[in-house]
Design an enzyme around this catalytic site. Sequence first.
Site, PDB file in Angstrom:
ATOM      1  CD  GLU A  89      -9.333  -8.537  -1.537  1.00  0.00           C
ATOM      2  OE1 GLU A  89      -8.350  -7.955  -2.005  1.00  0.00           O
ATOM      3  OE2 GLU A  89     -10.051  -8.028  -0.654  1.00  0.00           O
ATOM      4  CB  CYS A 143     -10.421  -2.459  -8.049  1.00  0.00           C
ATOM      5  SG  CYS A 143     -10.683  -3.605  -6.700  1.00  0.00           S
ATOM      6  CG  ASP A 145      -4.951  -8.819  -0.930  1.00  0.00           C
ATOM      7  OD1 ASP A 145      -3.837  -8.990  -0.409  1.00  0.00           O
ATOM      8  OD2 ASP A 145      -5.683  -7.861  -0.649  1.00  0.00           O
ATOM      9  CG  HIS A 170      -2.096  -1.023   0.848  1.00  0.00           C
ATOM     10  ND1 HIS A 170      -2.043  -2.313   1.305  1.00  0.00           N
ATOM     11  CD2 HIS A 170      -3.208  -0.930   0.070  1.00  0.00           C
ATOM     12  CE1 HIS A 170      -3.099  -2.966   0.837  1.00  0.00           C
ATOM     13  NE2 HIS A 170      -3.819  -2.153   0.096  1.00  0.00           N
TER      14      HIS A 170
END
Length: 587
Positions: A433, A504, A457, A191
């Site tokens: 995910e 996404c 993920d 992230h």
Amino acid sequence: MKVFHGIGVSLGIAIGKAYLVDRDRISVSRKSITDEEVKEEIARFKRAVATSKDQLQDIRKKLSLDIGEEHGYILDSHLMILDDKMLVNGAIEMIKGQMVNAEYALKEVIGRFMSIFDGMGDEYLKERKGDIEHVGERILRNLSGKALDSVSDLPEEAVVIAHDLAPSDTFQMRKDRVMAFVTDIGSSTSHTAIMARSLEMPAVVGLEVISREVSTGDPIIVDGNQGVVVVNPDQATFLEYLERQRRYKYFEKELVKISKLPARTQDGHEVHLAANLEIPEDVEGMQEHGAKGIGLFRTEFLFMNRKDLPSEEEHFLACKKIVEKMEPYHVIARTFDLGGDKIPVPMPIKGETNPALGLRAVRFSLLRREIFKVQLRGILRASAYGDIRLMYPMISGVSELRQANQVVHEAMDELRREKIPFNEDIKIGVMIEIPSAAVTADLIAKEADFFSVGTNDLIQYAMAIDRLNEHVAYLYEPLHPAVLRFLKMIVEAGHKAGIPVGMCGEMAGEPLYSLVLLGLGFDELSMNQYSIPRMKKLFRQSEMKEAARLTEKAIGLPTAEEARKLVVDYMAGRFPEDIGADGKLMY
Ligand code: PEP
Ligand code: MG
């Protein structure tokens, strides 16, 4: 001049001055002192406490000026700890009584505090533990003469160099004038990296040793496109990068012109391109970059860099603003995905051996339903103002989806009773995910309004690689047959049930995969806003037919290497202006 090669995780070229952020803990050892030394040791300790106090008061003043007096209280609690008799006198007593060095005495006293707090079981007091550790670290650094670095308050044109950075650090950097950052560890789907892309801040990670090789003030070049960092460049290299930077900026400007054009293939197939959003303010300008909606609003960033939890009103106002700004398009608010590498200050989820496999995302929400419900009520209230949709992260199967829905229904019942308006038909989707969700996508599809695939993920769990670990980053391969089969399966399951399927994860904004994504049949691709014109440029030159052909061929290959070679060769040959022979973007 020294050249380092790492993983380029955020595009752009920055030329600036290195600023080293030292995040290593100070190690403390016990040293005996003599009778005569005791007095000076106590004086040294008191000086360190006084310096810490001055520093905190300074920061408090700056913070109040920058973001308002009401946030100054964060530091008040730290200042109060410095005044605490038990802490300061306790350490002094220990220096005297055991004739030991100040560092050791302080560490011991803090240790005692920690065990008392551990036994209390009170959430509020547990939070205070972190404050005491923080203050203790500051005094220790002042004792050792090593400054405590923060990523806030940096000099101009700073390129931050660190062993590692948390997503909350990257978040903080946006406020300062940080030009770029580089770290020893990290990977492209952390992230911290995702945040860099959303800030348009060049970044290179996984450089292994750079934090030991660079000093503050060193001239430095960060090439996020190629994953290269040059320290103390010679004149020729400096001029070369200056030219590259100029060229890159020129292409950026040219690309923006494409933003307004439709993402339509040569044979008339329209691809729905949306943007991922981390920080609510970034919603400004998203439509200008061509985003037709927000395909992923990572709401957990509302929990970052603060001492308390966001209120229902804050969730509501943030979502309302985004939804109004994105009108007439939809906004998918993913309920908070906390845990993993995103651990907010008020909710330490510490001590997990495998955070990625631990208490993350919807698992955390279902455990702490009272926190979950506050957010759900905020999002639901915003649904009265536009097309906002709910999406759950890390659903492992139908059972968790039903449990999460249960909390939503409770929140809806409350709002109805309180006569607060919301959209009764709000769409509720699921992130696919986790492999267990991918293989049961047909079952989940019957109870969900839409899917969005989180490849960051999904690939991590499918390939059993920690997405933050640079040593296994080479196994992160979107074209691996296992990943391609999963993707095909998910799209087919969604479509069979008549629901739209988006993506996404970072794969969605990677130009190299544009044709494969088209061929797989995704209805929406959501990406960092700066990737939208890049993807659009390729879609506008493509045909659905060729995408289907290429995808079928790629899925039929037995290894990731063969699939990659096929796709890279095809894309480089087909779009020579855009994709190089190495599969990377040419600009
Ligand atoms: C993903 O996992 O691909 C995703 C989009 O969510 P995050 O990166 O926030 O885990
Ligand atoms: Mg995810």
